[in-house]
Motif scaffolding. Structure first.
Motif, short mmCIF file in Angstrom:
data_model
loop_
_atom_site.label_atom_id
_atom_site.label_comp_id
_atom_site.label_asym_id
_atom_site.label_seq_id
_atom_site.Cartn_x
_atom_site.Cartn_y
_atom_site.Cartn_z
N SER A 139 0.75 -1.08 -0.12
CA SER A 139 -0.04 0.17 -0.05
C SER A 139 0.71 1.26 0.02
CB SER A 139 -0.93 -0.15 1.27
OG SER A 139 -0.03 0.04 2.59
N GLU A 140 2.19 1.04 -0.16
CA GLU A 140 3.15 2.11 0.24
C GLU A 140 2.89 3.26 -1.27
OE1 GLU A 140 5.29 3.31 2.73
OE2 GLU A 140 3.94 1.74 3.64
N PHE A 141 2.49 2.73 -2.16
CA PHE A 141 2.23 3.78 -3.51
C PHE A 141 1.21 4.89 -3.12
CE2 PHE A 141 -1.63 1.06 -3.86
CZ PHE A 141 -2.41 1.82 -4.30
N VAL A 142 0.13 4.69 -1.93
CA VAL A 142 -0.72 5.59 -1.65
C VAL A 142 -0.04 7.16 -0.99
CG1 VAL A 142 -2.55 6.12 0.03
CG2 VAL A 142 -2.22 4.08 -1.12
N VAL A 143 1.17 6.74 -0.31
CA VAL A 143 1.87 7.78 0.15
C VAL A 143 2.09 9.02 -1.06
CG1 VAL A 143 3.92 8.57 1.51
CG2 VAL A 143 2.81 6.60 2.04
N ASP A 198 -3.33 20.94 -4.25
CA ASP A 198 -4.29 21.60 -3.73
C ASP A 198 -4.15 21.37 -2.13
OD1 ASP A 198 -6.70 22.76 -2.87
OD2 ASP A 198 -7.90 21.39 -4.13
N PRO A 199 -3.61 22.31 -1.57
CA PRO A 199 -3.40 22.26 0.12
C PRO A 199 -4.67 21.98 0.75
CG PRO A 199 -2.17 23.82 -0.90
CD PRO A 199 -2.85 23.60 -1.95
N ARG A 200 -5.85 22.37 0.18
CA ARG A 200 -7.01 22.22 0.98
C ARG A 200 -7.38 20.83 1.08
NH1 ARG A 200 -10.73 25.84 -2.98
NH2 ARG A 200 -9.50 24.77 -4.27
N VAL A 201 -6.91 20.06 0.02
CA VAL A 201 -7.14 18.72 0.34
C VAL A 201 -6.71 17.94 1.74
CG1 VAL A 201 -6.55 16.16 -0.60
CG2 VAL A 201 -7.10 18.11 -2.07
N GLY A 202 -5.61 18.40 1.96
CA GLY A 202 -4.90 17.92 3.14
C GLY A 202 -5.85 18.13 4.69
N GLY A 203 -6.66 18.94 4.76
CA GLY A 203 -7.47 19.20 5.85
C GLY A 203 -8.65 18.12 5.85
N ARG A 204 -9.24 17.94 4.44
CA ARG A 204 -10.20 17.09 4.25
C ARG A 204 -9.83 15.78 4.65
NH1 ARG A 204 -12.07 14.40 -0.03
NH2 ARG A 204 -10.72 15.46 -1.65
N LEU A 205 -8.64 15.34 4.00
CA LEU A 205 -8.04 13.76 4.32
C LEU A 205 -7.69 13.68 5.73
CD1 LEU A 205 -6.15 13.27 1.13
CD2 LEU A 205 -8.64 12.56 1.35
N ALA A 206 -7.28 14.55 6.36
CA ALA A 206 -7.06 14.33 7.62
C ALA A 206 -8.36 14.10 8.78
CB ALA A 206 -6.28 15.64 8.42
N LEU A 207 -9.21 14.91 8.33
CA LEU A 207 -10.67 14.62 9.06
C LEU A 207 -11.02 13.07 8.62
CD1 LEU A 207 -12.59 17.91 8.59
CD2 LEU A 207 -11.52 16.93 10.94
N TRP A 208 -10.83 12.89 7.36
CA TRP A 208 -11.46 11.68 7.02
C TRP A 208 -10.54 10.41 7.79
CZ3 TRP A 208 -14.96 8.89 5.24
CH2 TRP A 208 -14.81 7.65 4.61
N GLY A 209 -9.25 10.64 7.96
CA GLY A 209 -8.27 9.68 8.68
C GLY A 209 -8.85 9.42 9.93
N ASP A 255 -0.95 5.03 17.87
CA ASP A 255 0.24 6.09 18.01
C ASP A 255 0.86 5.33 16.44
OD1 ASP A 255 0.22 6.89 20.31
OD2 ASP A 255 1.32 5.57 21.22
N ALA A 256 0.62 4.07 15.98
CA ALA A 256 1.30 3.82 14.84
C ALA A 256 0.41 4.46 13.71
CB ALA A 256 1.10 2.34 14.63
N HIS A 257 -0.93 4.39 13.88
CA HIS A 257 -1.81 5.19 12.87
C HIS A 257 -1.26 6.81 12.75
CE1 HIS A 257 -5.26 6.84 10.87
NE2 HIS A 257 -5.53 7.66 11.70
N THR A 258 -0.89 7.35 14.03
CA THR A 258 -0.56 8.76 13.81
C THR A 258 0.83 9.04 12.88
OG1 THR A 258 -1.52 9.16 16.00
CG2 THR A 258 0.29 10.60 15.27
N GLU A 259 1.60 8.02 13.04
CA GLU A 259 3.00 7.90 12.36
C GLU A 259 2.74 7.71 10.76
OE1 GLU A 259 5.38 5.10 13.96
OE2 GLU A 259 5.58 6.13 15.89
N ARG A 260 1.68 6.79 10.56
CA ARG A 260 1.28 6.63 9.13
C ARG A 260 0.63 7.95 8.62
NH1 ARG A 260 0.15 1.40 10.63
NH2 ARG A 260 -1.80 1.94 11.34
N GLY A 320 1.76 13.21 5.27
CA GLY A 320 1.63 14.69 5.42
C GLY A 320 0.31 15.20 6.07
N LEU A 321 -0.22 14.21 6.53
CA LEU A 321 -1.69 14.65 7.40
C LEU A 321 -1.72 14.46 9.03
CD1 LEU A 321 -3.79 12.34 5.10
CD2 LEU A 321 -3.41 14.80 4.76
N ASP A 322 -2.41 15.38 9.28
CA ASP A 322 -2.60 15.39 10.98
C ASP A 322 -3.49 14.15 11.51
OD1 ASP A 322 -0.64 17.35 11.30
OD2 ASP A 322 -2.32 18.94 11.02
#
Length: 232
Positions: free
Chosen positions: A145-149, A159-170, A219-224, A229-231
Motif C-alpha cells: 500500500s506504500e504507493f498511496v503515500v 491543492d493544500p485544501r485537500v490535506g485538511g479534508r483527508l486528515a478529518l477522513w483519516g 500511535d502507529a496510525h499517527t505515524e502513518r 503529510g496529514l495530521d
C-alpha cells in the motif's frame, strides 16, 4: 514423524481452539472484504499504474485469504460457515466509511491495511506457535500500500485544501475501526478469552493491557498519517 499442527498443546483446549477458529474466521473475512473493496476501487483508478498497484494489493490479500481459509479446513471447520458471523461487522464498517471520492477511497485502503496489520500482530504474540506464524505471515506484505503515500502527497501539493479534508477522513476511519474492533472484543467471549485468558488459563493480556494495545495502534496510525503529510 512430524507432529500434527492441528492438535497438541493449547489446541487441545476446546475453549482456546474455539477462540482460534473465531480469530482465523475474522481474519479470513477481513481479507476477503479487502479483496472486494480493492477490486472495486481499481475500477476508478485514474491511470494504469495505480490500477495495477491496487490489483497487486488485492492479489496479496487473496493469497492471505486462501492461507487462512485452508487453515480453518485443516482444523476441521467449514470456513465459510464460521466466516459468515463476521459479515455484519465488516458491512457495518464499510457502510459507515463510504468514501466520497477517489482520494478518500485510497486513504481508506492505506489506513485499513495498516490498522489490520497492527491489530493482528499485537494479538499474534499470545497465540500458539503455528497460529502465530500464520497470522504474522498473512500480515507481512502490507508494503503493497506504500504507493498511496506518493499519491496523497502529490494531491496535497496540487491543492493544500485537500490535506485538511483527508486528515478529518483519516480520523473518522480510525475512530470507526477502533469502535468495530472494541465491539468484536466485547461481543466475542471465546475470541477474547484467547487473548485475555480464562480463569483456568491466563492469557497474555488483562483488560488494562488491551487498553494499552489500542493506544499503541493509535500511535502507529499517527505515524502513518504523518508520512502522508496529514495530521492524525
Amino acid at each position: 514423524m512430524t507432529s500434527d499442527p492441528t492438535t497438541g498443546g493449547p489446541l487441545d483446549d476446546p475453549d482456546y481452539r474455539a477462540g482460534v477458529v473465531e480469530l482465523l474466521a475474522l481474519l479470513s473475512y477481513g481479507e476477503l472484504s479487502a479483496v472486494e473493496q480493492l477490486n472495486q476501487d481499481s475500477q476508478d483508478a485514474p491511470d494504469l499504474s495505480t490500477k495495477v498497484s491496487l490489483l497487486t494489493m488485492a492479489a496479496a490479500e487473496w493469497s492471505h485469504f486462501v492461507q487462512l481459509r485452508d487453515r480453518l479446513i485443516e482444523l476441521g471447520e467449514d470456513p465459510y460457515a464460521v466466516m459468515e458471523s463476521f459479515r455484519a461487522t465488516f458491512a457495518r464498517f464499510h457502510d459507515r466509511t463510504e468514501p466520497s471520492d477517489w482520494l478518500e477511497g485510497l486513504l481508506k485502503a492505506y489506513v485499513g491495511d495498516g490498522l489490520a496489520a497492527d491489530f493482528y500482530r499485537e494479538i499474534a504474540a499470545f497465540l500458539d506457535a503455528d497460529t502465530r506464524q500464520l497470522v504474522l505471515e498473512t500480515m507481512s506484505q502490507t508494503g503493497n500500500s506504500e504507493f498511496v503515500v506518493d499519491q496523497v502527497r502529490e494531491a496535497i501539493a496540487a491543492d493544500p485544501r485537500v490535506g485538511g479534508r483527508l486528515a478529518l477522513w483519516g480520523r473518522r476511519l480510525m475512530g470507526e475501526a477502533l469502535s468495530q474492533a472494541q465491539m468484536v472484543v466485547a461481543e466475542r467471549d471465546v475470541l477474547t478469552a484467547v487473548v485475555v485468558g480464562a480463569a483456568d488459563r491466563p492469557g497474555g493480556f488483562d483488560l488494562a493491557s488491551i487498553g494499552r494495545m489500542f493506544a499503541r495502534i493509535t500511535d502507529a496510525h499517527t505515524e502513518r498519517m504523518a508520512r502522508l503529510g496529514l495530521d492524525a
